[in-house]
Design an enzyme around this catalytic site. Sequence first.
Site, PDB file in Angstrom:
ATOM      1  N   ASP A   1       0.845  -1.199   0.000  1.00  0.00           N
ATOM      2  CA  ASP A   1       0.000   0.000   0.000  1.00  0.00           C
ATOM      3  C   ASP A   1       0.873   1.239   0.000  1.00  0.00           C
ATOM      4  O   ASP A   1       1.796   1.333   0.812  1.00  0.00           O
ATOM      5  CB  ASP A   1      -0.859   0.049   1.277  1.00  0.00           C
ATOM      6  CG  ASP A   1      -2.068  -0.857   1.210  1.00  0.00           C
ATOM      7  OD1 ASP A   1      -2.194  -1.623   0.252  1.00  0.00           O
ATOM      8  OD2 ASP A   1      -2.894  -0.791   2.157  1.00  0.00           O
TER       9      ASP A   1
ATOM     10  N   LYS B   1      -8.366   0.448  -5.145  1.00  0.00           N
ATOM     11  CA  LYS B   1      -9.517  -0.183  -4.491  1.00  0.00           C
ATOM     12  C   LYS B   1     -10.837   0.476  -4.875  1.00  0.00           C
ATOM     13  O   LYS B   1     -10.908   1.694  -5.026  1.00  0.00           O
ATOM     14  CB  LYS B   1      -9.374  -0.062  -2.973  1.00  0.00           C
ATOM     15  CG  LYS B   1      -8.257  -0.888  -2.373  1.00  0.00           C
ATOM     16  CD  LYS B   1      -8.264  -0.745  -0.844  1.00  0.00           C
ATOM     17  CE  LYS B   1      -7.043  -1.346  -0.209  1.00  0.00           C
ATOM     18  NZ  LYS B   1      -7.020  -2.814  -0.279  1.00  0.00           N
TER      19      LYS B   1
ATOM     20  N   GLY C   1      -3.086  -7.381   8.285  1.00  0.00           N
ATOM     21  CA  GLY C   1      -2.371  -7.488   9.546  1.00  0.00           C
ATOM     22  C   GLY C   1      -0.920  -7.915   9.440  1.00  0.00           C
ATOM     23  O   GLY C   1      -0.248  -8.081  10.458  1.00  0.00           O
TER      24      GLY C   1
END
Length: 292
Positions: A17, A74, A209
């Site tokens: 990201d 996204k 995560g």
Amino acid sequence: KVKSGLAQMLKGGVIMDVVTPEQARIAEKAGACAVMALESIPADMRKSGKVCRMSDPKMIREIMAAVSIPVMAKVRIGHFVEAQVLEALEVDYIDESEVLTPADWSNHIKKNDFKVPFVCGAKDLGEALRRINEGAAMIRTKGEAGTGDVSEAVKHIRKIRAQIQEFGSLLNSPDELRTKAEELRVPTDLLKSTLEQGKLPVVNFAAGGVATPSDAALLMQLGCEGIFVGSGIFKSSDPENLAQAIVQATTYYNDPLKLLQVSSDLGDLMAGVSIESINADKKGTRLSEIGW
Ligand code: PLP
């Protein structure tokens, strides 16, 4: 077929990201196989409490101009117009992502209608196959994005793998296979071919995560074919070093000496927020999903 081939090309890689062209360049230099262009990383979205939408195409375009590796972006679940906009922008992949606020709580995008390949999240085999049946070219675990807590991603890949094993015995019984396919709301042929191959018919990445080189290697050893890192890298004190270390750990996931080497001296890692503390904030509403 062409679309799942494009996703196959990312196999074994790390998708990072990034929120600026500068971060995108750091990711590319560190060996990322692709970047996810977005305005705000999941850890910050999680805190904001706002409606999260597709990013401004202008910033996505700036990131596309900054790097030569593929760029993903996204869209909200079910928001097929955001997907039309990103396809017109010619992004390389679209992530129909639960990290954004869903636009439609009962329908996902009909991804077969698009030329651009999509990646979608899944927590279990049924969800993965429903997304593939809609046209997803790649699946990732949902995990719990923005937490730095890898346990949900671990749960999801273990579940998908265990269900493929468990349902394998149904191949001997066409009736039971059909009943299971109905229960999962997927075509019998898709379930059958998945069970015959013993794996999903598209690449299966880990996401949600991942914060350390060991997290990445753990998910690879559990059967994932590549890694998404969202908040972990640019929430750490030394993103360049950590980005490289996670790429190395994803490549050499079965080599503890290499993992030892890349795990050392990484500075301050993302502090994160544990799944249990999220449950406590919501007075235990997610406990049913947590259980053992
Ligand atoms: N994930 C999110 C974020 C959703 O909003 C929904 C529901 O529409 C789903 C997953 C589940 O979709 P399905 O049951 O088709 O897998």
